[in-house]
Design an enzyme around this catalytic site. Structure first.
Site, PDB file in Angstrom:
ATOM      1  N   ASP A  36     -59.594  37.852  71.593  1.00  0.00           N
ATOM      2  CA  ASP A  36     -58.318  38.554  71.416  1.00  0.00           C
ATOM      3  C   ASP A  36     -58.602  39.923  70.805  1.00  0.00           C
ATOM      4  OD1 ASP A  36     -55.750  39.402  70.226  1.00  0.00           O
ATOM      5  OD2 ASP A  36     -55.078  37.409  70.774  1.00  0.00           O
ATOM      6  N   ILE A  37     -57.986  40.953  71.383  1.00  0.00           N
ATOM      7  CA  ILE A  37     -58.264  42.325  70.943  1.00  0.00           C
ATOM      8  C   ILE A  37     -57.649  42.645  69.571  1.00  0.00           C
ATOM      9  CG2 ILE A  37     -56.314  43.602  71.933  1.00  0.00           C
ATOM     10  CD1 ILE A  37     -58.461  45.451  73.224  1.00  0.00           C
TER      11      ILE A  37
ATOM     12  N   ASN B 292     -48.142  29.949  72.319  1.00  0.00           N
ATOM     13  CA  ASN B 292     -46.770  30.457  72.271  1.00  0.00           C
ATOM     14  C   ASN B 292     -46.195  30.393  73.685  1.00  0.00           C
ATOM     15  OD1 ASN B 292     -47.147  31.141  69.524  1.00  0.00           O
ATOM     16  ND2 ASN B 292     -48.111  33.069  70.104  1.00  0.00           N
TER      17      ASN B 292
ATOM     18  N   GLN C 123     -44.207  34.569  72.544  1.00  0.00           N
ATOM     19  CA  GLN C 123     -45.136  34.879  73.642  1.00  0.00           C
ATOM     20  C   GLN C 123     -44.928  36.327  74.074  1.00  0.00           C
ATOM     21  OE1 GLN C 123     -44.824  32.388  77.167  1.00  0.00           O
ATOM     22  NE2 GLN C 123     -46.745  33.164  77.998  1.00  0.00           N
TER      23      GLN C 123
ATOM     24  N   HIS D  84     -51.591  31.045  77.884  1.00  0.00           N
ATOM     25  CA  HIS D  84     -52.876  31.143  77.190  1.00  0.00           C
ATOM     26  C   HIS D  84     -52.854  30.321  75.917  1.00  0.00           C
ATOM     27  CE1 HIS D  84     -50.232  34.419  75.849  1.00  0.00           C
ATOM     28  NE2 HIS D  84     -50.779  34.255  74.662  1.00  0.00           N
TER      29      HIS D  84
ATOM     30  N   HIS E 118     -54.564  30.056  72.139  1.00  0.00           N
ATOM     31  CA  HIS E 118     -55.312  30.769  71.094  1.00  0.00           C
ATOM     32  C   HIS E 118     -56.206  29.762  70.368  1.00  0.00           C
ATOM     33  CE1 HIS E 118     -52.531  34.397  70.837  1.00  0.00           C
ATOM     34  NE2 HIS E 118     -51.702  33.523  71.395  1.00  0.00           N
TER      35      HIS E 118
HETATM   36  P1  5GP Z   1     -48.998  35.877  72.590  1.00  0.00           P
HETATM   37  O1  5GP Z   1     -48.161  36.457  71.502  1.00  0.00           O
HETATM   38  O2  5GP Z   1     -48.485  36.225  73.966  1.00  0.00           O
HETATM   39  O3  5GP Z   1     -49.229  34.397  72.405  1.00  0.00           O
HETATM   40  O4  5GP Z   1     -50.430  36.528  72.402  1.00  0.00           O
HETATM   41  C1  5GP Z   1     -50.971  37.495  73.249  1.00  0.00           C
HETATM   42  C2  5GP Z   1     -52.294  37.901  72.644  1.00  0.00           C
HETATM   43  O5  5GP Z   1     -52.978  38.710  73.597  1.00  0.00           O
HETATM   44  C3  5GP Z   1     -52.156  38.737  71.374  1.00  0.00           C
HETATM   45  O6  5GP Z   1     -52.774  38.063  70.283  1.00  0.00           O
HETATM   46  C4  5GP Z   1     -52.836  40.060  71.723  1.00  0.00           C
HETATM   47  O7  5GP Z   1     -53.607  40.574  70.678  1.00  0.00           O
HETATM   48  C5  5GP Z   1     -53.689  39.704  72.924  1.00  0.00           C
HETATM   49  N1  5GP Z   1     -53.868  40.808  73.867  1.00  0.00           N
HETATM   50  C6  5GP Z   1     -52.883  41.588  74.367  1.00  0.00           C
HETATM   51  N2  5GP Z   1     -53.401  42.509  75.212  1.00  0.00           N
HETATM   52  C7  5GP Z   1     -54.739  42.281  75.242  1.00  0.00           C
HETATM   53  C8  5GP Z   1     -55.820  42.915  75.926  1.00  0.00           C
HETATM   54  O8  5GP Z   1     -55.655  43.881  76.679  1.00  0.00           O
HETATM   55  N3  5GP Z   1     -57.064  42.429  75.720  1.00  0.00           N
HETATM   56  C9  5GP Z   1     -57.292  41.358  74.879  1.00  0.00           C
HETATM   57  N4  5GP Z   1     -58.552  40.949  74.752  1.00  0.00           N
HETATM   58  N5  5GP Z   1     -56.294  40.745  74.211  1.00  0.00           N
HETATM   59  C10 5GP Z   1     -55.031  41.205  74.383  1.00  0.00           C
END
Ligand code: 5GP
Ligand code: ZN
Length: 136
Positions: free
Chosen positions: A30-31, A86, A93, A99, A101
């Site tokens: 995760d970035i 999420n 989300q 995805h 985590h």
């Molecule tokens: P969500 O809130 O949808 O469960 O989490 C999405 C996750 O994707 C976040 O923790 C965010 O940091 C990660 N993320 C979003 N864009 C990118 C990206 O371009 N590259 C990577 N490696 N992670 C990303």
């Protein structure tokens, strides 16, 4: 999916720090990690939430999550990690490609995943169980 950032990562159109891949799943760091080493594992086939995922994709994704959690623990972790998924806007989300985590945990890290509690009124717990059971 054209505008999906995770599909672009899977296709190699956007760089990512890859951890694992097989014919069904892809995993990368995760970035914006909750802790360093925070991994994401995603099905190659685009689905938005857990409910949309095929059973095959789900099994492959969960198996990969276990593999990655184990690698995290053996590399620099201590065997403690949270698995979070999420699903949907209200659940936080942000990326609409399903995805999981995998977040390594450390003593005194600043991550808080505990939630506050609400209370059921009398008998309400039974009503909730009944409402849900109808759709199983
Ligand atoms: P969500 O809130 O949808 O469960 O989490 C999405 C996750 O994707 C976040 O923790 C965010 O940091 C990660 N993320 C979003 N864009 C990118 C990206 O371009 N590259 C990577 N490696 N992670 C990303
Ligand atoms: Zn996608």
């Amino acid at each position: 999916m054209e505008d999906c950032i995770f599909c672009k990562i899977i296709d190699g159109k956007i760089p990512a720090a890859k951890i694992y891949e097989d014919n069904k799943v892809f995993s990368f760091l995760d970035i914006m990690p909750a802790n360093k080493g925070h991994c994401l594992v995603v099905p190659r086939r685009h689905s938005v939430t857990l409910i949309e995922m095929s059973e095959d994709d789900l099994v492959a994704t969960v198996k990969a999550a276990k593999k990655i959690a184990s690698a995290l623990s053996l590399s620099f972790g201590n065997g403690s990690f949270n698995i979070v998924m999420n699903n949907g806007k209200e659940a936080g989300q942000l990326v609409n490609h399903a995805h999981i985590h995998i977040i390594p945990r450390f003593q005194k890290d600043r991550l808080r995943i505990k939630w506050s509690h609400v209370k059921y009124d009398d008998n309400e717990i039974k009503e909730y169980a009944e409402k849900i059971r109808k759709f199983i």
